[in-house]
Design an enzyme around this catalytic site. Structure first.
Site, mmCIF file in Angstrom:
data_model
loop_
_atom_site.group_PDB
_atom_site.id
_atom_site.type_symbol
_atom_site.label_atom_id
_atom_site.label_comp_id
_atom_site.label_asym_id
_atom_site.label_seq_id
_atom_site.Cartn_x
_atom_site.Cartn_y
_atom_site.Cartn_z
ATOM 1 N N ASP A 28 30.805 38.689 29.559
ATOM 2 C CA ASP A 28 29.764 38.930 30.579
ATOM 3 C C ASP A 28 28.460 39.354 29.882
ATOM 4 O OD1 ASP A 28 31.429 39.657 33.519
ATOM 5 O OD2 ASP A 28 32.520 39.661 31.645
ATOM 6 N N ASP A 94 24.384 35.424 37.268
ATOM 7 C CA ASP A 94 25.725 36.001 37.133
ATOM 8 C C ASP A 94 26.331 35.328 35.909
ATOM 9 O OD1 ASP A 94 28.297 36.914 37.260
ATOM 10 O OD2 ASP A 94 28.495 36.615 39.432
ATOM 11 N N THR A 99 35.204 37.768 36.791
ATOM 12 C CA THR A 99 35.603 38.535 35.598
ATOM 13 C C THR A 99 37.052 38.995 35.684
ATOM 14 O OG1 THR A 99 33.346 39.285 35.292
ATOM 15 C CG2 THR A 99 35.044 40.552 34.178
ATOM 16 N N THR A 171 38.794 35.944 48.826
ATOM 17 C CA THR A 171 39.076 36.717 47.612
ATOM 18 C C THR A 171 40.563 36.802 47.314
ATOM 19 O OG1 THR A 171 38.678 38.880 46.581
ATOM 20 C CG2 THR A 171 39.165 38.885 48.923
ATOM 21 N N HIS A 174 39.769 41.345 45.840
ATOM 22 C CA HIS A 174 38.986 42.375 46.545
ATOM 23 C C HIS A 174 39.257 42.372 48.051
ATOM 24 C CE1 HIS A 174 36.505 41.573 42.845
ATOM 25 N NE2 HIS A 174 36.522 42.878 42.799
ATOM 26 N N GLY A 196 36.188 34.550 42.346
ATOM 27 C CA GLY A 196 34.833 34.086 42.104
ATOM 28 C C GLY A 196 34.151 33.480 43.316
ATOM 29 N N LYS A 200 34.788 29.565 44.798
ATOM 30 C CA LYS A 200 35.104 29.323 46.206
ATOM 31 C C LYS A 200 34.115 28.332 46.833
ATOM 32 C CE LYS A 200 36.013 33.837 46.960
ATOM 33 N NZ LYS A 200 36.738 34.319 45.780
ATOM 34 N N ASP A 223 25.879 36.629 42.975
ATOM 35 C CA ASP A 223 27.108 35.894 43.290
ATOM 36 C C ASP A 223 26.828 34.728 44.230
ATOM 37 O OD1 ASP A 223 29.198 37.522 42.006
ATOM 38 O OD2 ASP A 223 28.531 39.078 43.403
HETATM 39 N N1 LIG Z 1 34.275 45.063 45.150
HETATM 40 C C1 LIG Z 1 33.646 44.346 44.224
HETATM 41 N N2 LIG Z 1 33.173 44.937 43.105
HETATM 42 C C2 LIG Z 1 32.536 44.207 42.167
HETATM 43 N N3 LIG Z 1 32.321 42.880 42.238
HETATM 44 C C3 LIG Z 1 32.772 42.263 43.323
HETATM 45 C C4 LIG Z 1 33.454 42.946 44.371
HETATM 46 N N4 LIG Z 1 33.783 42.043 45.306
HETATM 47 C C5 LIG Z 1 33.312 40.871 44.874
HETATM 48 N N5 LIG Z 1 32.699 40.982 43.685
HETATM 49 C C6 LIG Z 1 32.015 39.924 42.920
HETATM 50 O O1 LIG Z 1 31.992 38.773 43.716
HETATM 51 C C7 LIG Z 1 32.819 37.772 43.152
HETATM 52 C C8 LIG Z 1 33.593 37.105 44.255
HETATM 53 O O2 LIG Z 1 34.529 38.021 44.765
HETATM 54 P P1 LIG Z 1 36.065 37.644 44.802
HETATM 55 O O3 LIG Z 1 36.428 37.017 43.498
HETATM 56 O O4 LIG Z 1 36.760 38.941 45.071
HETATM 57 O O5 LIG Z 1 36.155 36.706 45.931
HETATM 58 C C9 LIG Z 1 33.694 38.498 42.165
HETATM 59 O O6 LIG Z 1 34.175 37.611 41.201
HETATM 60 C C10 LIG Z 1 32.766 39.548 41.655
HETATM 61 O O7 LIG Z 1 31.822 38.963 40.770
HETATM 62 P P2 LIG Z 1 31.921 39.191 39.168
HETATM 63 O O8 LIG Z 1 33.259 38.699 38.725
HETATM 64 O O9 LIG Z 1 30.774 38.377 38.674
HETATM 65 O O10 LIG Z 1 31.727 40.657 38.963
HETATM 66 MG MG LIG Z 2 30.036 37.453 40.378
HETATM 67 MG MG LIG Z 3 31.016 41.796 37.769
HETATM 68 MG MG LIG Z 4 29.697 38.498 36.971
#
Ligand SMILES: Nc1ncnc2c1ncn2[C@@H]1O[C@H](COP(=O)(O)O)[C@@H](O)[C@H]1OP(=O)(O)O
Ligand SMILES: [Mg+2]
Ligand SMILES: [Mg+2]
Ligand SMILES: [Mg+2]
Length: 285
Positions: A28, A94, A99, A171, A174, A196, A200, A223
């Site tokens: 990252d 991003d 991640t 998700t 999350h 991600g 999606k 995002d």
């Molecule tokens: N609660 C959270 N805390 C931090 N990042 C989040 C959270 N929910 C979603 N994200 C970010 O949004 C993206 C999509 O959410 P999800 O994968 O849960 O559907 C995640 O990959 C993450 O991005 P990133 O990986 O760049 O930190």
């Molecule tokens: Mg992200």
């Molecule tokens: Mg992140």
């Molecule tokens: Mg990220």
């Protein structure tokens, strides 16, 4: 993409916990340094906002990207952008989306997102998927999807999702009770729980899902900016769960506090929004 793969091959991810259920790795950090240094080198007046904290170390010279995609440059710029100057543009970066999945080895969920906004609207974007088809092809460089509103999309073959079915994506890392309540209300035939935001939206673009529903506040502007722009350029739509568009100006707050609701081309976004229960709407005012 190559930086992300190199970090994974070396096997030292350098994981830092930024918050609850919120990781950062060396990939990252390094990918962001590469992208921001390259962009600001070529376009010094751009406003660039990245997910990770800025680094003041100089980047290795071979990380400075100087080439442009000739295929994209051969296209005609839409009239509405001809007079846009660098100062009017905000770029949302991003460096590694997904991640959590990256650290768990779900590598095709990982994308790199660079979104371009003009006047607060998400108008251009790139989704790079470094591990596209990595399980079937050994030396793939991944792929890069792009879109510009008013021009179109490239790097993939857009497809509409199947009729007579309703497949949603959401998700996998999350989730909570409200996220699940929103999904259940749609009585979907299938729920694709993947990592991600970029990944999606790619499912929507390639006809694998009808809607992306995330009734939670975890996503941030970086995002959704690039995915929203590509989706819009194709004819789909991304809003919050109330149906309002997000603003991508440089002054906005980072979190998408009203969640994400996105639909593929050909779907009735407005009518589908009405399915979201009041209890869910109240949870994300
Ligand atoms: N609660 C959270 N805390 C931090 N990042 C989040 C959270 N929910 C979603 N994200 C970010 O949004 C993206 C999509 O959410 P999800 O994968 O849960 O559907 C995640 O990959 C993450 O991005 P990133 O990986 O760049 O930190
Ligand atoms: Mg992200
Ligand atoms: Mg992140
Ligand atoms: Mg990220």
């Amino acid at each position: 993409g190559k930086i992300i793969k190199d970090v994974m091959s070396r096997g030292e991810l350098g994981i830092v916990e930024k918050g609850k259920n919120d990781l950062q790795t060396e990939a990252d950090r390094s990918a962001q340094r590469c992208i921001i240094a390259s962009l600001s080198h070529q376009f010094p007046d751009l406003t660039i906002i990245g997910e990770e904290e800025p680094s003041h170390f100089e980047v290795p010279s071979d990380w400075l990207m100087t080439d442009f995609d000739p295929e994209v440059l051969s296209k005609k710029c839409p009239e509405e952008f001809l007079t846009v100057s660098e100062k009017d543009i905000v770029v949302w970066v991003d460096p590694l989306d997904g991640t959590s999945e990256y650290t768990q080895g779900l590598l095709d969920h990982v994308t790199v997102l660079v979104g371009v906004s003009v006047g607060g609207k998400a108008v251009g974007g790139v989704i790079h998927q470094p591990y596209y088809n990595y399980q079937t092809k050994s030396d793939t460089n991944g792929r890069t999807l792009w879109g510009l509103v008013g021009l179109g999309t490239g790097g993939f073959s857009p497809e509409c999702p199947p009729y007579g079915k309703f497949i949603v994506t959401t998700t996998r890392s999350h989730s909570d009770g409200i996220v699940q309540k929103a999904l259940d209300a749609f009585r979907p035939d299938e729920i694709l729980k993947v990592g991600g935001a970029g990944h999606k939206v790619m499912l929507l673009l390639e006809g694998k899902a009808h809607a992306y529903i995330f009734a939670s506040k975890g996503c941030k502007k970086w995002d959704t900016c690039a995915p929203e722009a590509i989706l819009t350029a194709w004819g789909g739509k991304l809003t919050d769960i109330h149906g309002n568009s997000y603003d991508y100006d440089k002054e906005v707050e980072f979190p998408n506090k009203q969640g994400v609701f996105a639909t593929a081309k050909g779907l009735d976004h407005k009518t589908l929004l009405k399915v979201i229960p009041q209890e869910v709407l109240n949870a994300l005012p």
